[in-house]
Design a protein around this motif. Structure first.
Motif, short mmCIF file in Angstrom:
data_model
loop_
_atom_site.label_atom_id
_atom_site.label_comp_id
_atom_site.label_asym_id
_atom_site.label_seq_id
_atom_site.Cartn_x
_atom_site.Cartn_y
_atom_site.Cartn_z
N GLN A 264 118.20 5.79 -37.36
CA GLN A 264 116.75 5.88 -37.50
C GLN A 264 116.32 5.77 -38.96
OE1 GLN A 264 115.21 9.22 -35.31
NE2 GLN A 264 116.26 8.60 -33.44
N GLN A 265 117.06 6.41 -39.86
CA GLN A 265 116.74 6.32 -41.29
C GLN A 265 116.92 4.89 -41.79
OE1 GLN A 265 118.75 8.53 -39.88
NE2 GLN A 265 118.17 10.59 -40.52
N VAL B 215 112.38 -1.40 -42.29
CA VAL B 215 110.98 -1.72 -41.96
C VAL B 215 110.11 -1.59 -43.21
CG1 VAL B 215 108.96 -0.92 -40.66
CG2 VAL B 215 111.15 -1.24 -39.49
N LEU B 216 110.35 -0.57 -44.00
CA LEU B 216 109.60 -0.40 -45.25
C LEU B 216 109.86 -1.58 -46.19
CD1 LEU B 216 107.81 1.33 -47.10
CD2 LEU B 216 109.90 2.46 -47.89
N ASN C 222 116.68 2.14 -40.07
CA ASN C 222 115.60 1.31 -39.55
C ASN C 222 114.29 1.56 -40.28
OD1 ASN C 222 116.23 -0.50 -37.07
ND2 ASN C 222 117.56 1.29 -36.89
N LEU C 223 113.99 2.82 -40.57
CA LEU C 223 112.77 3.11 -41.34
C LEU C 223 112.81 2.44 -42.71
CD1 LEU C 223 112.12 6.86 -40.46
CD2 LEU C 223 110.70 4.90 -39.85
N ASN D 182 98.46 -2.56 -41.52
CA ASN D 182 99.20 -1.32 -41.24
C ASN D 182 98.38 -0.35 -40.40
OD1 ASN D 182 101.51 -2.19 -42.54
ND2 ASN D 182 101.05 -1.16 -44.44
#
Length: 180
Positions: free
Chosen positions: A123-124, A130-131, A126-127, A164
């Motif tokens: 999850q980290q 994405v950022l 992927n975050l 966003n």
């Protein structure tokens, strides 16, 4: 007429070259390739999120991400046309090239989701990716639109508020798609 790869290699130059072209000379084929990468990349990346969040539906996550991101671009696009004083072809060009950069990053993230089976930091990771994709797309868009005299700060502001913002609202409103 510029190709898909020429547009990616030299986004500002290709935007400047095609800025005042008549409609008949717009690079429709390259634009369709960028759009295909954007939709396909969103579907693939969205589906891969099930690897990081096993309780999510693969098909639902693909739809959730693609619809939410698409809605953001549909809101941002007309605002950019207004900000550029009606330079629709330049805005289409800049948006599609920016999407291609971001989707390439998300396709790498999808590959990592499928290759790295551990849930520990998925999850980290992927975050973070994405950022990185979001910042890459926004900065690429701002740089390209500066060629047609849209201020970088204005592009960033529209990006943050409209793309966003719309994406976040849609992510929330469409969260029911994630359930298995």
């Amino acid at each position: 007429m510029q190709t898909f790869f020429q547009q990616l290699r030299q986004p500002k130059q290709t935007l400047a070259e095609q800025h005042n072209q008549p409609v008949q000379q717009w690079p429709y084929r390259a634009w369709l390739q960028h759009a295909g990468l954007a939709v396909g990349g969103s579907l693939i990346y969205g589906g891969s999120l099930q690897q990081a969040v096993p309780q999510w539906s693969r098909r639902g996550a693909a739809g959730w991400l693609t619809l939410s991101a698409g809605a953001g671009w549909l809101v941002l696009g007309p605002a950019l046309v207004f900000a550029s004083r009606g330079k629709i072809n330049s805005c289409i060009q800049a948006c599609l090239v920016s999407m291609s950069y971001g989707e390439t990053i998300l396709l790498i993230a999808a590959l990592l989701n499928y290759l790295l089976k551990t849930q520990a930091s998925a999850q980290q990771r992927n975050l973070l990716l994405v950022l990185i994709a979001n910042i890459t797309m926004a900065s690429t868009l701002a740089e390209q639109l500066s060629v047609i005299k849209v201020a970088r700060w204005q592009t960033w502001l529209l990006w943050m508020l409209l793309l966003n913002g719309t994406g976040a609202i849609c992510f929330y409103r469409l969260r029911h798609l994630l359930a298995k």
